[in-house]
Every structure is written in structure tokens, then in C-alpha cells.
Design an enzyme around this catalytic site. Structure first.
Site, PDB file in Angstrom:
ATOM      1  N   CYS A  32      -6.438  -7.425 -11.374  1.00 36.75           N
ATOM      2  CA  CYS A  32      -5.562  -8.589 -11.179  1.00 36.75           C
ATOM      3  C   CYS A  32      -6.004  -9.737 -12.084  1.00 36.75           C
ATOM      4  O   CYS A  32      -5.167 -10.470 -12.614  1.00 36.75           O
ATOM      5  CB  CYS A  32      -5.561  -9.028  -9.721  1.00 36.75           C
ATOM      6  SG  CYS A  32      -4.605  -7.911  -8.673  1.00 36.75           S
ATOM      7  N   GLU A  74       0.831  -1.199   0.000  1.00 35.06           N
ATOM      8  CA  GLU A  74       0.000   0.000   0.000  1.00 35.06           C
ATOM      9  C   GLU A  74       0.871   1.256   0.000  1.00 35.06           C
ATOM     10  O   GLU A  74       2.092   1.188   0.143  1.00 35.06           O
ATOM     11  CB  GLU A  74      -0.964  -0.044   1.193  1.00 35.06           C
ATOM     12  CG  GLU A  74      -1.908  -1.241   1.060  1.00 35.06           C
ATOM     13  CD  GLU A  74      -3.024  -1.272   2.081  1.00 35.06           C
ATOM     14  OE1 GLU A  74      -2.962  -0.538   3.088  1.00 35.06           O
ATOM     15  OE2 GLU A  74      -3.980  -2.050   1.854  1.00 35.06           O
ATOM     16  N   GLU A  80      -1.534 -10.147  -5.893  1.00 36.32           N
ATOM     17  CA  GLU A  80      -1.506 -10.982  -7.097  1.00 36.32           C
ATOM     18  C   GLU A  80      -0.608 -10.381  -8.163  1.00 36.32           C
ATOM     19  O   GLU A  80       0.178 -11.074  -8.811  1.00 36.32           O
ATOM     20  CB  GLU A  80      -2.921 -11.117  -7.688  1.00 36.32           C
ATOM     21  CG  GLU A  80      -3.912 -11.848  -6.815  1.00 36.32           C
ATOM     22  CD  GLU A  80      -4.662 -10.936  -5.853  1.00 36.32           C
ATOM     23  OE1 GLU A  80      -4.048  -9.971  -5.334  1.00 36.32           O
ATOM     24  OE2 GLU A  80      -5.845 -11.183  -5.607  1.00 36.32           O
TER      25      GLU A  80
HETATM   26  N1  THU Z   1      -6.002  -6.518  -2.351  1.00 34.68           N
HETATM   27  C1  THU Z   1      -5.167  -7.461  -2.851  1.00 34.68           C
HETATM   28  O1  THU Z   1      -3.946  -7.418  -2.632  1.00 34.68           O
HETATM   29  N2  THU Z   1      -5.699  -8.456  -3.598  1.00 34.68           N
HETATM   30  C2  THU Z   1      -7.031  -8.617  -3.818  1.00 34.68           C
HETATM   31  O2  THU Z   1      -7.419  -9.579  -4.474  1.00 34.68           O
HETATM   32  C3  THU Z   1      -7.995  -7.668  -3.291  1.00 34.68           C
HETATM   33  C4  THU Z   1      -7.423  -6.492  -2.599  1.00 34.68           C
HETATM   34  C5  THU Z   1      -5.445  -5.466  -1.503  1.00 34.68           C
HETATM   35  C6  THU Z   1      -5.423  -4.099  -2.084  1.00 34.68           C
HETATM   36  C7  THU Z   1      -5.400  -3.250  -0.827  1.00 34.68           C
HETATM   37  O3  THU Z   1      -4.060  -3.161  -0.364  1.00 34.68           O
HETATM   38  C8  THU Z   1      -6.200  -4.074   0.182  1.00 34.68           C
HETATM   39  O4  THU Z   1      -6.191  -5.396  -0.318  1.00 34.68           O
HETATM   40  C9  THU Z   1      -7.608  -3.600   0.384  1.00 34.68           C
HETATM   41  O5  THU Z   1      -8.286  -3.475  -0.817  1.00 34.68           O
END
Ligand code: THU
Length: 163
Positions: free
Chosen positions: A115, A64, A75
Site C-alpha cells: 500500500c 477479503e 488503502e
Molecule cells: N489490511 C488493510 O486493509 N490495511 C492495512 O494497512 C493492513 C492490513 C487488511 C488486509 C487484511 O484484510 C486484514 O487487514 C488483515 O491483514
């Protein structure tokens, strides 16, 4: 006018014990990667483990950023690293897990649209399917045999070609 329907197939397992040893290991690798996620803003820690055809496992987690849209999902971190390091090796499977300190994630995670599109590229590139293994923190596991099932009507390279 014709109304058409599209069906997708997926399998659900009650617990990890029902999975093959290979899939169990991939989930464990995803979970370990999720523990290292940088997710101070969402507290949603996602881990991904990519299994390549040559047996190599590449892991990633969500990264993030204080400028929220600059973040990247687990992913894509994992699959782009796999693409960068092993450009000629097909992807066999990806396991994706998630957890949070502030709430319990009991349902399998559902990868975001971006993704799905990113992962679909590697199915098309290597002309082989990628098995997707989805899990929350605990609970059932959902398996889809191909990204194509997760992304009906995906954008494909031939659409770029001028007729
Ligand atoms: N996120 C992922 O890494 N993969 C997913 O399939 C859904 C969401 C992350 C993005 C963000 O850092 C957090 O989860 C909340 O959306």
C-alpha cells in the site's frame, strides 16, 4: 565504506480533539468506511478516506477473499478508486483506521509495504505530498507528512529508464 543514517519525521496526537476539523472529518469518514469492510477471515476492519485537492473524499475498506491472497487492503481500494474516478486530481491526504470485534486496536495502524508503494505512485504522479493520518480504534493518532517518509528508498519510475 560509509555508514549512513536516514531519519523520518512524524507527529503524534493524544486524541482526535487535537486535530484540525478537516483531519477529524477524514478520520470519521475512514471509520465509517471501516464499519463496512468485508473482513470475515481476519476480523480486522480497516477503513481509508482519501481527500483530493478538489475537496472530494473517496473512501474504501479491506475486501477479503476465501482465497486469502486475492484480498485487497483498504488503502489500495480507496486510492485506486480515486485514481480511476479522478485521474487528474492530486491526493492531499489519506486517513486510515482499524478495529476488530475480537480484540482492541489501541495503536495507530501501519500500512503494509504494498500500500505504501501504491500510494507513493500518486505522490510522484501529481508531484505533491500526501499526508497520512493513522489511527487504531482509539488512542493516539500518528501523522506523517509524506508517503516518501513511510517508504525510504522506494522504487521510482526513473529506475525503469535505460541509461
Ligand atoms: N489490511 C488493510 O486493509 N490495511 C492495512 O494497512 C493492513 C492490513 C487488511 C488486509 C487484511 O484484510 C486484514 O487487514 C488483515 O491483514
Amino acid at each position: 565504506m560509509e555508514k549512513l543514517e536516514l531519519k523520518i519525521a512524524y507527529t503524534e496526537f493524544e486524541n482526535e480533539g487535537e486535530l484540525s476539523a478537516v483531519d477529524q472529518n477524514l478520520i470519521k469518514k475512514a471509520r465509517d468506511a471501516g464499519d463496512l469492510a468485508y473482513a470475515p477471515y481476519s476480523d480486522f476492519h480497516v477503513g481509508a478516506a482519501v481527500l483530493l485537492e478538489n475537496g472530494v473524499i473517496i473512501t474504501g475498506n479491506n475486501q477479503e477473499n476465501v482465497a486469502y491472497p486475492s484480498a485487497l487492503c483498504a488503502e489500495r481500494v480507496a486510492i485506486y478508486y480515486a485514481g480511476a474516478q479522478h485521474p487528474h486530481v492530486a491526493v492531499k491526504a489519506i486517513a486510515i483506521t482499524c478495529k476488530s470485534k475480537s480484540f482492541h486496536v489501541k495503536d495507530p495502524i501501519s500500512p503494509c509495504g504494498a500500500c505504501r508503494q501504491a500510494m507513493s505512485e500518486y505522490e510522484m504522479l501529481h508531484n505533491s505530498t500526501i499526508k497520512v493520518i493513522l489511527m487504531g480504534e482509539t488512542g493516539k493518532i500518528r501523522i506523517v507528512d509524506s508517503i516518501a517518509d513511510l517508504l525510504p528508498f522506494m522504487f521510482k519510475a526513473e529506475e525503469l529508464k535505460k541509461s
